[in-house]
Design a protein around this motif. Structure first.
Motif, PDB file in Angstrom:
ATOM      1  N   ALA A   1       1.123   3.627  -3.335  1.00  0.00           N
ATOM      2  CA  ALA A   1      -0.129   4.338  -3.613  1.00  0.00           C
ATOM      3  C   ALA A   1      -0.381   5.422  -2.572  1.00  0.00           C
ATOM      4  CB  ALA A   1      -1.292   3.350  -3.658  1.00  0.00           C
TER       5      ALA A   1
ATOM      6  N   TRP B   1       0.808  -1.220   0.000  1.00  0.00           N
ATOM      7  CA  TRP B   1       0.000   0.000   0.000  1.00  0.00           C
ATOM      8  C   TRP B   1       0.841   1.270   0.000  1.00  0.00           C
ATOM      9  CZ3 TRP B   1       1.299   3.127   3.979  1.00  0.00           C
ATOM     10  CH2 TRP B   1       1.857   2.532   5.107  1.00  0.00           C
TER      11      TRP B   1
ATOM     12  N   GLY C   1      -0.589   9.080  -3.813  1.00  0.00           N
ATOM     13  CA  GLY C   1      -1.915   9.641  -3.593  1.00  0.00           C
ATOM     14  C   GLY C   1      -1.853  10.978  -2.865  1.00  0.00           C
TER      15      GLY C   1
END
Length: 492
Positions: free
Chosen positions: A279, A276, A283
């Motif tokens: 991202a 994760w 992000g």
């Protein structure tokens, strides 16, 4: 945090963390708005100088060309106007970055192909680094292959990730500025807007190319900026930059290479086995871009005061912050998330590498401190994010994060420390970086119970983890079954 992303407006006043920072040259302001005439894309537009392949004006006088250079100048201008791609002309960015490394930017050392002996030395250093890291972290090796890059190869390998990072921000900036014109004027000025978009893409491409070209002369691998810039699972070092760094410190080249290999391999483990994380970081950059807004009322007022026959007025307006975006709460939140996440990444790598190298590498302490000073004085990560989105990482955060991870290893062991990467909600926060000891000695999560529940869910025996049915509770309803049952209660 810098006042303006992409260098819009004037530079911010130096703060406590800016003391001692070096002059960062052309990489300081890749999009050029608010810079001097030499690096401002609008100066290139009106003065026809500074664009790649276009001759600069003799004596610094805009528009004063040697007639023999006019053909090349107009050919380059035609390429700018014919561009129909996204917000950044990446072909031009690559061209400019390749030109920079070929010319020896920023250290005057021209790029060269990596020889067989250098490749072998890099492979051996990364292989030994993996062995040392096995005892310092619970995360397994994340590199499926190793590579030794020239500066030009680094540019080629990392441009796809730069595109992913920069395009959302550049697109938002262009959209924000384009919204200044009233709707009826936008319809009338359609061709002009298209031309300006083409030229803007070329200008952005030029400035991003300059920044990437300068960075290629300073980085040691694919992860120096705290982000995975290269292909997944490929650990890389740049022998030319490693050698230059070691020579400046007066330390044995093989020790410098091994220490930097440890850092590269540690980054690879983290990005490969924390799915994760990538991202989450990217992000935050995109979240910042979505919050970009321009004070259209101020811009409309300034545009109305400009004399079209005097392009230098536009130059002055740009330097005075004509396109300065508003600093929104959404942007501040996104930057805070990114800064904290990057501090945690770099702090973890620093702590793990120190644990692996301290007792084995005589120069480990000196190299650790040299890299910290490099970052505090404006290293590659600071330059990149200051130019990319206006954020200046605070060196204090990195030291706090490193101390926190080291304390966690002492208190909970390597497995307990690294288990915090299982989910972003388990990681320390910005508040925890202010009080590392408080986080370390807080109640430790029961990782064995979490592992048991996840293992049971994966094997299809979720009923073992579900609470018993409540047949006598008020309301007569049965408690929900399945792996999600009781999660709310468990988290209380």
């Amino acid at each position: 945090m810098s006042d303006t992303p992409f260098g819009f407006g004037l530079p911010s006043e130096p703060g406590d963390d800016d003391e001692g920072k070096k002059d960062q040259g052309p990489a300081q302001n890749p999009f050029g708005f608010g810079g001097g005439a030499g690096d401002n894309p609008f100066a290139a537009l009106f003065g026809m100088g500074g664009m790649p392949g276009m001759p600069g004006p003799p004596g610094g006088v805009p528009g004063n060309f040697n007639p023999a250079d006019l053909g090349a100048a107009f050919q380059q201008l035609g390429q700018m106007l014919s561009y129909e791609g996204g917000p950044v002309n990446w072909d031009m960015a690559k061209q400019v970055a390749r030109q920079a490394v070929a010319q020896g930017t920023p250290d005057g050392v021209k790029d060269a192909s990596v020889g067989a002996s250098e490749r072998q030395a890099v492979e051996e250093a990364l292989r030994l680094a993996e062995l040392w890291l096995d005892g310092a972290t619970a995360l397994p090796s994340g590199a499926a292959s190793t590579v030794a890059w020239s500066r030009a190869e680094w540019v080629e390998a990392t441009l796809p990730v730069w595109r992913e990072l920069v395009d959302p921000v550049a697109e938002r900036v262009g959209t924000a500025m384009g919204s200044v014109l009233p709707e009826e004027m936008q319809a009338m000025a359609g061709p002009l807007i298209g031309m300006m978009r083409s030229m803007g893409g070329a200008m952005f491409g030029q400035q991003i190319g300059q920044a990437v070209g300068v960075l290629a002369g300073e980085v040691f691998g694919s992860t120096d900026v705290g982000l995975p810039l290269g292909p997944a699972g490929k650990a890389a070092l740049l022998p030319l930059n490693v050698r230059s760094f070691g020579a400046g410190l007066g330390l044995p080249e093989e020790e410098v290479r091994l220490y930097l290999a440890l850092r590269e391999a540690a980054h690879q483990r983290l990005f490969q086995h924390v799915p994760w994380l990538r991202a989450h970081l990217f992000g935050a950059v995109e979240g910042y871009a979505q919050g970009i807004k321009v004070d259209t009322a101020k811009l409309e007022d300034l545009v109305g005061q400009l004399d079209p026959s005097r392009p230098e007025e536009l130059q002055d307006a740009l330097q005075q912050g004509m396109f300065q975006p508003q600093d929104t709460p959404e942007q501040k939140a996104a930057l805070a998330r990114l800064e904290t996440a990057l501090a945690l990444v770099e702090g973890w790598v620093d702590a793990v590498v120190h644990e692996a190298a301290a007792s084995r590498l005589p120069s480990a302490d000196a190299l650790r401190e040299a890299l910290r000073r490099r970052r505090a004085s404006g290293g590659p990560a600071e330059q990149t994010f200051a130019t990319l989105i206006g954020m200046e990482l605070r060196p204090r955060r990195l030291r706090d994060a490193s101390r926190l991870w080291a304390s966690l290893a002492d208190a909970r062991g390597t497995d307990g420390r690294d288990a915090l990467w299982a989910h972003p909600d388990m990681l320390p926060t910005a508040h925890d970086l202010d009080d590392p000891d408080g986080f370390v000695h807080s109640e430790q999560p029961d990782f064995s119970e979490l592992d048991r529940m996840l293992g049971a869910a994966a094997s299809g025996t979720a009923e073992d983890t579900a609470p018993p049915k409540d047949t006598g509770a008020a309301g007569g309803g049965a408690a929900p079954e399945g792996p999600g049952a009781g999660e709310e209660e468990q988290g209380k």
